[in-house]
Design an enzyme around this catalytic site. Structure first.
Site, short mmCIF file in Angstrom:
data_model
loop_
_atom_site.label_atom_id
_atom_site.label_comp_id
_atom_site.label_asym_id
_atom_site.label_seq_id
_atom_site.Cartn_x
_atom_site.Cartn_y
_atom_site.Cartn_z
CG ASP A 1 -56.38 -16.98 17.01
OD1 ASP A 1 -56.87 -16.74 17.79
OD2 ASP A 1 -56.76 -18.95 16.66
CD GLU B 1 -59.87 -15.30 20.77
OE1 GLU B 1 -60.73 -14.90 21.57
OE2 GLU B 1 -59.23 -15.08 21.14
CG ASN B 2 -56.30 -12.21 19.14
OD1 ASN B 2 -56.63 -12.15 20.24
ND2 ASN B 2 -56.40 -14.03 19.44
CG ASN C 1 -59.44 -16.66 25.51
OD1 ASN C 1 -59.24 -17.01 24.20
ND2 ASN C 1 -58.82 -15.75 26.00
CG HIS C 2 -59.38 -12.34 23.49
ND1 HIS C 2 -59.08 -12.13 24.81
CD2 HIS C 2 -58.10 -12.69 23.15
CE1 HIS C 2 -58.54 -12.04 25.24
NE2 HIS C 2 -57.45 -12.74 24.31
CG HIS D 1 -60.45 -20.35 21.18
ND1 HIS D 1 -60.00 -19.62 20.09
CD2 HIS D 1 -59.82 -19.03 21.41
CE1 HIS D 1 -59.01 -18.75 20.06
NE2 HIS D 1 -59.58 -18.79 21.42
CG HIS E 1 -56.40 -20.20 22.92
ND1 HIS E 1 -56.88 -18.64 23.20
CD2 HIS E 1 -55.79 -20.44 24.17
CE1 HIS E 1 -56.40 -18.25 24.59
NE2 HIS E 1 -56.05 -19.41 25.58
#
Length: 257
Positions: free
Chosen positions: A9, A40-41, A68-69, A150, A175
């Site tokens: 990530d 995702e971040n 999840n984001h 993830h 994750h």
């Protein structure tokens, strides 16, 4: 042999910049054929934006996976439908924007990339086990297939790893932002690691200023997250795949500072 680099990530603009500093040289040194980056971040404050995704691709990522984001930023919705190598978890409902699987043509060989999300302690989605079965049965699935899972729970990650063993080239977890030391080739030939780790500030709590997270635990009060600053690290793993069998022949975990 095909060398596939999977990067943990990437957290915020500082993580994006550090990736740009380290990734090109690593790809050349290790003769990387394909690079998968979890983004995702990658936007400050989490989620992914057009600028952060473009930055990752321009820095050397071939495929961007999420979790999840995925849909934290509304501006990203249209990107998932138009950018073929920007993935969201495949076990999201079909009505969600985008796709959870893509094929990358390397010329001499094709590689399938699958993005899945766990259901333990995360959103209630379709079973990643059932979705993986569906994807692996697809006639379009190349012999070489890499999965970004993830997920929060280590047990769920390891279970899916063994479930995929012999049917996929590799499964790497994302994750938790904390790299694990369990990289291996499973008994039937699938490369595995529970979590590839994080690309971001070393002296942080998952990329966030430690004092903010500590205060949240101590007071139980909500707090606005601010990204930490300072020296960074890029956690990643390299899977080597046999073109003939599609199975993994080696796994190497790296942390670059």
């Amino acid at each position: 042999m095909v060398n596939i680099l999977c990067v943990g990530d990437v957290v915020g603009s500082i993580g994006c910049e550090f990736l740009r500093q380290r990734l090109p040289a690593l790809k050349k040194l290790k003769a990387i054929d394909l690079c998968i980056v979890n983004g995702e971040n990658s936007a400050d404050g989490n989620g992914i934006t057009h600028s952060s995704a473009a930055h990752l691709l321009d820095s050397g990522a071939d495929v961007i996976t999420t979790g999840n984001h995925s849909f934290r930023r509304k501006e990203s919705f249209s990107m998932y439908d138009s950018w073929e190598t920007l993935l969201r978890p495949a076990n999201y409902p079909a009505a969600a924007p985008g796709r959870g699987f893509c094929i990358v043509d390397l010329g001499r060989v094709q590689v399938g990339v699958v993005n899945l999300m766990g259901t333990m302690y995360l959103d209630s989605l379709e079973s990643p086990f059932e979705k993986l079965d569906q994807l692996l049965r697809s006639p379009d699935m190349p012999k070489i297939c890499v999965i970004d899972f993830h997920a929060e729970a280590t047990g769920e990650k390891r279970a899916l790893g063994f479930y995929a063993d012999g049917r996929a080239t590799a499964l790497f977890g994302t994750h938790t932002h904390v790299p694990t030391a369990d990289q291996c080739v499973l008994p039937k030939g699938t490369g595995y690691i529970s979590d590839a780790g994080m690309t971001g500030v070393i002296d942080s709590v998952l990329g966030v200023k430690p004092e903010i997270i500590i205060n949240r635990y101590v007071t139980k009060m909500p707090a606005r997250f601010e990204l930490a600053k300072g020296p960074c690290r890029m956690d990643c793993v390299i899977f080597t795949a046999d073109e003939a069998t599609g199975l993994c022949t080696g796994v190497e975990r790296l942390s670059l500072t």
